[in-house]
Design a protein around this motif. Structure first.
Motif, mmCIF file in Angstrom:
data_model
loop_
_atom_site.group_PDB
_atom_site.id
_atom_site.type_symbol
_atom_site.label_atom_id
_atom_site.label_comp_id
_atom_site.label_asym_id
_atom_site.label_seq_id
_atom_site.Cartn_x
_atom_site.Cartn_y
_atom_site.Cartn_z
ATOM 1 N N THR A 46 0.848 -1.179 0.000
ATOM 2 C CA THR A 46 0.000 0.000 0.000
ATOM 3 C C THR A 46 0.891 1.239 0.000
ATOM 4 O OG1 THR A 46 -0.111 -0.158 2.392
ATOM 5 C CG2 THR A 46 -1.953 -1.078 1.170
ATOM 6 N N LYS A 60 0.438 4.263 1.284
ATOM 7 C CA LYS A 60 0.432 5.114 2.476
ATOM 8 C C LYS A 60 0.381 4.262 3.731
ATOM 9 C CE LYS A 60 -3.072 7.497 0.699
ATOM 10 N NZ LYS A 60 -4.218 8.366 0.680
ATOM 11 N N SER A 61 1.107 4.686 4.737
ATOM 12 C CA SER A 61 1.127 3.927 5.987
ATOM 13 C C SER A 61 -0.259 3.905 6.644
ATOM 14 C CB SER A 61 2.167 4.487 6.947
ATOM 15 O OG SER A 61 1.913 5.836 7.254
ATOM 16 N N THR A 62 -1.067 4.932 6.440
ATOM 17 C CA THR A 62 -2.412 4.933 7.021
ATOM 18 C C THR A 62 -3.264 3.822 6.396
ATOM 19 O OG1 THR A 62 -3.052 6.658 5.449
ATOM 20 C CG2 THR A 62 -2.439 7.371 7.674
ATOM 21 N N ASP A 63 -3.106 3.612 5.083
ATOM 22 C CA ASP A 63 -3.838 2.526 4.418
ATOM 23 C C ASP A 63 -3.351 1.172 4.916
ATOM 24 O OD1 ASP A 63 -5.281 4.347 2.910
ATOM 25 O OD2 ASP A 63 -3.942 4.201 1.174
ATOM 26 N N GLU A 64 -2.042 1.040 5.067
ATOM 27 C CA GLU A 64 -1.467 -0.220 5.554
ATOM 28 C C GLU A 64 -1.922 -0.490 6.982
ATOM 29 O OE1 GLU A 64 0.730 -3.765 5.401
ATOM 30 O OE2 GLU A 64 -0.076 -2.453 3.858
ATOM 31 N N PHE A 65 -1.974 0.555 7.795
ATOM 32 C CA PHE A 65 -2.422 0.406 9.171
ATOM 33 C C PHE A 65 -3.872 -0.082 9.196
ATOM 34 C CE2 PHE A 65 -4.178 1.963 13.172
ATOM 35 C CZ PHE A 65 -3.240 1.509 14.081
ATOM 36 N N ARG A 66 -4.734 0.540 8.422
ATOM 37 C CA ARG A 66 -6.149 0.169 8.362
ATOM 38 C C ARG A 66 -6.304 -1.281 7.887
ATOM 39 N NH1 ARG A 66 -8.106 3.271 4.385
ATOM 40 N NH2 ARG A 66 -7.404 5.059 5.548
ATOM 41 N N TRP A 76 6.923 8.666 12.412
ATOM 42 C CA TRP A 76 5.533 9.124 12.377
ATOM 43 C C TRP A 76 5.464 10.647 12.331
ATOM 44 C CZ3 TRP A 76 2.167 10.730 16.762
ATOM 45 C CH2 TRP A 76 0.832 10.859 16.376
ATOM 46 N N LEU A 94 4.185 0.105 13.746
ATOM 47 C CA LEU A 94 2.908 0.246 13.039
ATOM 48 C C LEU A 94 2.216 -1.109 12.937
ATOM 49 C CD1 LEU A 94 1.420 2.269 10.585
ATOM 50 C CD2 LEU A 94 2.270 0.297 9.352
ATOM 51 N N ALA A 153 -1.226 -2.012 15.022
ATOM 52 C CA ALA A 153 -2.415 -2.382 14.247
ATOM 53 C C ALA A 153 -2.909 -3.761 14.653
ATOM 54 C CB ALA A 153 -2.103 -2.347 12.747
ATOM 55 N N THR A 176 -7.777 -1.123 -0.704
ATOM 56 C CA THR A 176 -6.774 -0.066 -0.573
ATOM 57 C C THR A 176 -6.274 0.323 -1.954
ATOM 58 O OG1 THR A 176 -5.053 -1.730 -0.247
ATOM 59 C CG2 THR A 176 -5.985 -0.739 1.725
#
Length: 181
Positions: free
Chosen positions: A35, A37-43, A122, A141, A145, A165
């Motif tokens: 993914t 973006k790290s936010t997408d990977e986190f989700r 971060w 991360l 998660a 994603t």
């Protein structure tokens, strides 16, 4: 079930629970990019971990009587899923032993440094270019998660629906490597 989050994992577990084997195919090729973006990977990782919790609650894993399969499941999956608990235990035990010797103070300092590197990644995303920061950030991360997802899956009723994603197509170079095999 329509609310099953990890249906691909469940299929594999059902095969094993039925006394069948999953066979490795060395000629099979799968390409997947990460993914962006790290936010997408986190989700994505929270969703997967919630699905893990769902399978644990349902008991959808090899039977204890399937000794080899159960051992592989515990050693390859369950131990990894319990990683966040291990890191909390490591921090708590290191802190509780602070006055017991320099090695414990070094352990606490090392953990603070590691989590500090993750925090740098971060707060200052450009620092992710540095290997140590990138590794610490990705590791924290992933485990954060996992912890959130396990709790989410244990407490809440889940939906099997998910949001794809955003990923860029795999490069034509990778496609040409596959074509030449």
């Amino acid at each position: 079930r329509s609310e099953t989050v990890l249906d691909d994992f469940l299929i594999s577990m059902n095969v094993i629970r039925a006394g069948r084997q999953i066979v490795y195919e060395p000629e099979a090729i799968a390409l997947e990019n990460g993914t962006p973006k790290s936010t997408d990977e986190f989700r994505r990782r929270v969703r997967v971990a919630a699905g893990v919790s769902q399978t644990l609650k349902r008991g959808q894993f090899p039977s204890l009587f399937q000794i080899g399969d159960f051992y592989r499941w515990v050693s390859h999956k369950l131990v990894r899923w319990l990683g966040p608990l291990a890191f909390v235990a490591l921090a708590a035990s290191s802190l509780s032993l602070w006055y017991s010797g320099w090695v414990y103070r070094l352990a606490v300092a090392s953990q603070i440094l590691f989590y500090g590197l993750a925090l740098c990644g971060w707060l200052a995303p450009r620092s992710l270019r540095f290997g140590a920061v990138n590794v610490a950030f990705y590791f924290v991360l992933s485990h954060l998660a996992l912890a959130i997802g396990l709790v989410k899956g244990a407490v809440f009723r889940l939906s099997g629906r998910w949001q794809r994603t955003d990923r860029s197509p795999i490069s034509s170079q990778a496609d040409s490597q596959v074509a030449t095999r």
